[in-house]
Design a protein around this motif. Structure first.
Motif, PDB file in Angstrom:
ATOM      1  N   GLN A 134     -15.844  -6.580  -5.579  1.00 11.36           N
ATOM      2  CA  GLN A 134     -15.361  -7.304  -4.402  1.00 11.36           C
ATOM      3  C   GLN A 134     -13.841  -7.254  -4.269  1.00 11.36           C
ATOM      4  O   GLN A 134     -13.319  -7.251  -3.156  1.00 11.36           O
ATOM      5  CB  GLN A 134     -15.859  -8.755  -4.422  1.00 11.36           C
ATOM      6  N   GLN A 135     -13.144  -7.204  -5.384  1.00 14.14           N
ATOM      7  CA  GLN A 135     -11.678  -7.127  -5.317  1.00 14.14           C
ATOM      8  C   GLN A 135     -11.212  -5.787  -4.749  1.00 14.14           C
ATOM      9  O   GLN A 135     -10.215  -5.740  -4.033  1.00 14.14           O
ATOM     10  CB  GLN A 135     -11.070  -7.362  -6.701  1.00 14.14           C
ATOM     11  N   TRP A 136     -11.934  -4.711  -5.061  1.00 18.60           N
ATOM     12  CA  TRP A 136     -11.573  -3.398  -4.516  1.00 18.60           C
ATOM     13  C   TRP A 136     -11.672  -3.389  -2.987  1.00 18.60           C
ATOM     14  O   TRP A 136     -10.975  -2.634  -2.325  1.00 18.60           O
ATOM     15  CB  TRP A 136     -12.487  -2.308  -5.081  1.00 18.60           C
ATOM     16  N   LEU A 137     -12.543  -4.243  -2.446  1.00 19.43           N
ATOM     17  CA  LEU A 137     -12.777  -4.250  -1.001  1.00 19.43           C
ATOM     18  C   LEU A 137     -11.849  -5.196  -0.247  1.00 19.43           C
ATOM     19  O   LEU A 137     -11.830  -5.190   0.983  1.00 19.43           O
ATOM     20  CB  LEU A 137     -14.241  -4.590  -0.723  1.00 19.43           C
ATOM     21  N   ARG A 138     -11.091  -6.004  -0.982  1.00 16.42           N
ATOM     22  CA  ARG A 138     -10.097  -6.860  -0.336  1.00 16.42           C
ATOM     23  C   ARG A 138      -9.009  -5.976   0.244  1.00 16.42           C
ATOM     24  O   ARG A 138      -8.966  -4.780  -0.023  1.00 16.42           O
ATOM     25  CB  ARG A 138      -9.524  -7.865  -1.338  1.00 16.42           C
ATOM     26  N   GLY A 139      -8.101  -6.544   1.009  1.00 15.58           N
ATOM     27  CA  GLY A 139      -7.067  -5.700   1.570  1.00 15.58           C
ATOM     28  C   GLY A 139      -5.992  -6.475   2.287  1.00 15.58           C
ATOM     29  O   GLY A 139      -5.929  -7.699   2.230  1.00 15.58           O
ATOM     30  N   TYR A 140      -5.176  -5.714   2.972  1.00 17.76           N
ATOM     31  CA  TYR A 140      -4.082  -6.283   3.753  1.00 17.76           C
ATOM     32  C   TYR A 140      -4.042  -5.585   5.104  1.00 17.76           C
ATOM     33  O   TYR A 140      -4.623  -4.515   5.288  1.00 17.76           O
ATOM     34  CB  TYR A 140      -2.734  -6.159   3.020  1.00 17.76           C
ATOM     35  N   ASN A 141      -3.337  -6.212   6.028  1.00 15.76           N
ATOM     36  CA  ASN A 141      -3.132  -5.624   7.352  1.00 15.76           C
ATOM     37  C   ASN A 141      -1.697  -5.125   7.438  1.00 15.76           C
ATOM     38  O   ASN A 141      -0.755  -5.885   7.225  1.00 15.76           O
ATOM     39  CB  ASN A 141      -3.400  -6.658   8.450  1.00 15.76           C
ATOM     40  N   HIS A 142      -1.574  -3.849   7.737  1.00 12.36           N
ATOM     41  CA  HIS A 142      -0.263  -3.232   7.898  1.00 12.36           C
ATOM     42  C   HIS A 142      -0.020  -3.077   9.392  1.00 12.36           C
ATOM     43  O   HIS A 142      -0.849  -2.521  10.102  1.00 12.36           O
ATOM     44  CB  HIS A 142      -0.244  -1.862   7.202  1.00 12.36           C
ATOM     45  N   PRO A 143       1.102  -3.594   9.906  1.00 10.18           N
ATOM     46  CA  PRO A 143       1.351  -3.547  11.349  1.00 10.18           C
ATOM     47  C   PRO A 143       1.289  -2.149  11.963  1.00 10.18           C
ATOM     48  O   PRO A 143       0.968  -2.015  13.140  1.00 10.18           O
ATOM     49  CB  PRO A 143       2.750  -4.142  11.495  1.00 10.18           C
ATOM     50  N   GLU A 144       1.598  -1.124  11.189  1.00  2.36           N
ATOM     51  CA  GLU A 144       1.580   0.238  11.719  1.00  2.36           C
ATOM     52  C   GLU A 144       0.310   1.004  11.344  1.00  2.36           C
ATOM     53  O   GLU A 144      -0.149   1.850  12.105  1.00  2.36           O
ATOM     54  CB  GLU A 144       2.808   1.012  11.204  1.00  2.36           C
ATOM     55  N   ASP A 145      -0.253   0.707  10.171  1.00  2.88           N
ATOM     56  CA  ASP A 145      -1.402   1.465   9.660  1.00  2.88           C
ATOM     57  C   ASP A 145      -2.739   0.756   9.831  1.00  2.88           C
ATOM     58  O   ASP A 145      -3.780   1.351   9.583  1.00  2.88           O
ATOM     59  CB  ASP A 145      -1.202   1.787   8.175  1.00  2.88           C
ATOM     60  N   GLY A 146      -2.705  -0.520  10.200  1.00  2.00           N
ATOM     61  CA  GLY A 146      -3.940  -1.270  10.348  1.00  2.00           C
ATOM     62  C   GLY A 146      -4.444  -1.792   9.010  1.00  2.00           C
ATOM     63  O   GLY A 146      -3.684  -1.893   8.048  1.00  2.00           O
ATOM     64  N   PRO A 147      -5.748  -2.121   8.939  1.00  9.01           N
ATOM     65  CA  PRO A 147      -6.290  -2.679   7.695  1.00  9.01           C
ATOM     66  C   PRO A 147      -6.325  -1.630   6.578  1.00  9.01           C
ATOM     67  O   PRO A 147      -6.707  -0.479   6.810  1.00  9.01           O
ATOM     68  CB  PRO A 147      -7.700  -3.126   8.073  1.00  9.01           C
ATOM     69  N   VAL A 148      -5.909  -2.047   5.381  1.00 12.45           N
ATOM     70  CA  VAL A 148      -5.885  -1.167   4.212  1.00 12.45           C
ATOM     71  C   VAL A 148      -6.545  -1.913   3.056  1.00 12.45           C
ATOM     72  O   VAL A 148      -6.053  -2.963   2.642  1.00 12.45           O
ATOM     73  CB  VAL A 148      -4.435  -0.780   3.825  1.00 12.45           C
TER      74      VAL A 148
END
Length: 177
Positions: A134-148
């Protein structure tokens, strides 16, 4: 392929994200991140001040700037991954890599960044090796690249590691250093 046929900007090609990421790809990314400090050190080993002041391509950064850029970029990556692991899809701040590459600290000895990368990557690898599914699937939102996702970030920075080492080794081979 001849050296002259290689695009010095992307000597290993551009990053292509897989449609799905397998556990083996994650393991490979971790291995690449673990190997980067030694590979980067080997890539610049024995280069003179003048050689480190040489751009890897026309209009590109010097080899010194490339080494310092890897440290800057990977510090940002680790912070973003830690935010992703501790917050719910946070928005991360992009930064102007080219502007950072022009700051005065880019004239510092590369040893400073090589040591930083060694310590940073040891901690980064330790963190990534501890993650559950589940931790591998967490992420962040990058204003230029979108969800990562964390797993995509790991693959991206493994590519980034190989990419910059290849820029240095390609120039060394081309110049016969």
């Amino acid at each position: 392929m001849a050296l002259s046929d290689v695009d010095p900007r992307y000597p290993i090609g551009d990053f292509e994200a897989p449609a799905t990421i397998t556990p083996d790809e994650r393991t490979g990314a971790i291995a690449t991140l673990a190997e980067l400090p030694e590979q980067l050190r080997n890539a610049v080993d024995g280069l003179s001040f003048a050689q480190l002041s040489t751009p890897y391509r026309d209009g590109g950064w010097t080899l010194r700037q490339v080494v310092h850029h890897v440290a800057d970029s990977h510090m940002n990556a680790v912070v973003r991954i830690k935010l992703a692991l501790t917050e719910d899809w946070p928005v991360v701040k992009p930064y102007d890599e080219a502007a950072w590459a022009r700051l005065h600290d880019m004239t510092a000895p590369i040893e400073w960044s090589l040591e930083l990368i060694e310590a940073l990557h040891a901690r980064w690898v330790m963190l990534l090796q501890s993650l559950h599914e589940q931790q591998w699937l967490r992420g962040y939102n990058h204003p230029e690249d979108g969800p990562v996702s964390v797993e995509l970030a790991a693959l991206t920075y493994a590519w980034h590691s190989r990419h910059h080492v290849a820029q240095i080794t390609h120039l060394r081979a081309k110049e016969n250093w």
